[in-house]
Design an enzyme around this catalytic site. Structure first.
Site, PDB file in Angstrom:
ATOM      1  N   GLU A  49      -3.931   3.608   1.663  1.00 15.12           N
ATOM      2  CA  GLU A  49      -4.198   3.812   3.083  1.00 15.12           C
ATOM      3  C   GLU A  49      -4.350   5.305   3.348  1.00 15.12           C
ATOM      4  OE1 GLU A  49      -1.887   3.785   7.372  1.00 15.12           O
ATOM      5  OE2 GLU A  49      -1.267   2.291   5.873  1.00 15.12           O
ATOM      6  N   ARG A  94      -1.763  11.052   4.403  1.00 16.14           N
ATOM      7  CA  ARG A  94      -2.504  11.680   5.500  1.00 16.14           C
ATOM      8  C   ARG A  94      -3.526  12.669   4.929  1.00 16.14           C
ATOM      9  NH1 ARG A  94       2.827  11.390   7.463  1.00 16.14           N
ATOM     10  NH2 ARG A  94       2.993   9.910   9.185  1.00 16.14           N
ATOM     11  N   HIS A 117       0.823  -1.204   0.000  1.00 19.84           N
ATOM     12  CA  HIS A 117       0.000   0.000   0.000  1.00 19.84           C
ATOM     13  C   HIS A 117       0.861   1.259   0.000  1.00 19.84           C
ATOM     14  CE1 HIS A 117       0.464  -0.636   4.470  1.00 19.84           C
ATOM     15  NE2 HIS A 117       0.620   0.677   4.448  1.00 19.84           N
ATOM     16  N   ASN A 172      -5.219  11.993  11.579  1.00 17.67           N
ATOM     17  CA  ASN A 172      -4.848  12.231  12.967  1.00 17.67           C
ATOM     18  C   ASN A 172      -5.728  13.320  13.542  1.00 17.67           C
ATOM     19  OD1 ASN A 172      -2.421  10.466  13.089  1.00 17.67           O
ATOM     20  ND2 ASN A 172      -1.684  11.858  11.520  1.00 17.67           N
ATOM     21  N   GLU A 200      -2.280  10.527 -10.974  1.00 15.54           N
ATOM     22  CA  GLU A 200      -2.123  10.373 -12.407  1.00 15.54           C
ATOM     23  C   GLU A 200      -3.105   9.324 -12.918  1.00 15.54           C
ATOM     24  OE1 GLU A 200       1.373   9.420 -15.741  1.00 15.54           O
ATOM     25  OE2 GLU A 200       1.725   8.976 -13.605  1.00 15.54           O
ATOM     26  N   HIS A 215       3.308  11.321  -6.771  1.00 21.09           N
ATOM     27  CA  HIS A 215       1.908  11.025  -7.026  1.00 21.09           C
ATOM     28  C   HIS A 215       1.663   9.524  -6.936  1.00 21.09           C
ATOM     29  CE1 HIS A 215       3.813  10.810 -11.123  1.00 21.09           C
ATOM     30  NE2 HIS A 215       3.178   9.657 -11.124  1.00 21.09           N
TER      31      HIS A 215
END
Length: 260
Positions: free
Chosen positions: A57, A11, A7, A61, A119, A75
């Site tokens: 993922e 964030r 993965h 936070n 992209e 990217h």
């Protein structure tokens, strides 16, 4: 060691907004979720993704809504059968026009709500919108290629050399077509990059956490967060430029994708 890329972690400031964006525009579905005391992790991917396909993922936070993108990360790229059709489908959905296919024959770019660049590439394999590659920028191409070749036994499977930069594509040996590649971008002008905190890490799916960690140390990989410090559930090293690389065992036969 010959682990596929499991993965890419990014964030996000507003988790629900990001989930809505990816579910609406890229037709992703939530594969799993972990709620910590002050953070939430969500794995996303296409409904019919290959078992060797990579997940996205998203990490949120609590109390953090201003992340620095930096430029050491570039990217993620997603696969479609027709770039023009896919791009203008996104425009019809209300996604902001960024880099249309007319400017870049064969590919295009959009941005998610946090400014992460995505992209769109034309492929004849893999689920629609599945992750094709993740691009990171490196300051020394020879060191970067040597790192992934020696530490992780990846092979160079393609390259593009222009007047001012070069792109190198790396994959594990005998990786499935549907697996995600790593794109290294090297600019010839000697520039340096800032890491930022909006991008988190790449993750390599391995067979035996302790055994593969020991092998990395034998190959002189940086000892960043060893398995013991992570409750023997995962570990982290870094590449020569400071990009974080997670190691994780993944049992796809279980209901949860998390090792904890």
């Amino acid at each position: 060691m010959n682990g596929i890329l499991d993965h890419t972690m990014m964030r996000v400031a507003d988790l629900e907004q990001s989930l809505d964006w990816y579910e609406t525009n890229l037709e992703y579905e939530e594969k799993d979720r972990f709620e910590g005391d002050d953070f939430t992790i969500v794995y996303l991917g296409p409904e019919e993704m290959h078992e060797d396909g990579a997940l996205l993922e998203l990490t949120h936070n609590e109390g953090e809504d201003d992340h620095e993108l930096g430029d050491a990360w570039g990217h993620v790229a997603v696969r479609v059968e027709d770039v023009n059709e896919a791009y203008y489908e996104l425009m019809d959905n209300g996604v902001e026009d960024y880099r249309p296919p007319e400017e870049n024959p064969g590919y295009a770019f959009v941005k998610d709500p946090d400014g992460h660049e995505i992209e769109i590439v034309q492929r004849d394999h893999g689920a629609r919108w599945s992750l094709d590659h993740t691009m990171i920028r490196v300051e020394d191409a020879d060191e970067a290629l040597g790192y992934w070749t020696r530490k992780f036994e990846y092979d160079e499977v393609g390259r593009w050399e222009a007047d001012s930069f070069a792109n190198y594509f790396l994959e594990p040996r005998e990786a499935a077509e549907e697996a995600m590649s790593l794109e290294l971008t090297y600019n010839y002008d000697g520039r340096t990059y800032t890491m930022g905190d909006a991008w988190g890490h790449l993750c390599v799916r391995i067979d035996d956490l302790q055994e593969d960690w020991d092998q990395l140390l034998t190959r002189e990989a940086p000892e960043y967060r060893d398995p013991e410090s992570c409750d023997n559930l995962y570990a982290f090293t870094k590449d020569q430029d400071g990009h974080e690389i997670e190691l994780i065992e993944r049992d796809l036969s279980t209901d949860s994708l998390f090792p904890f």
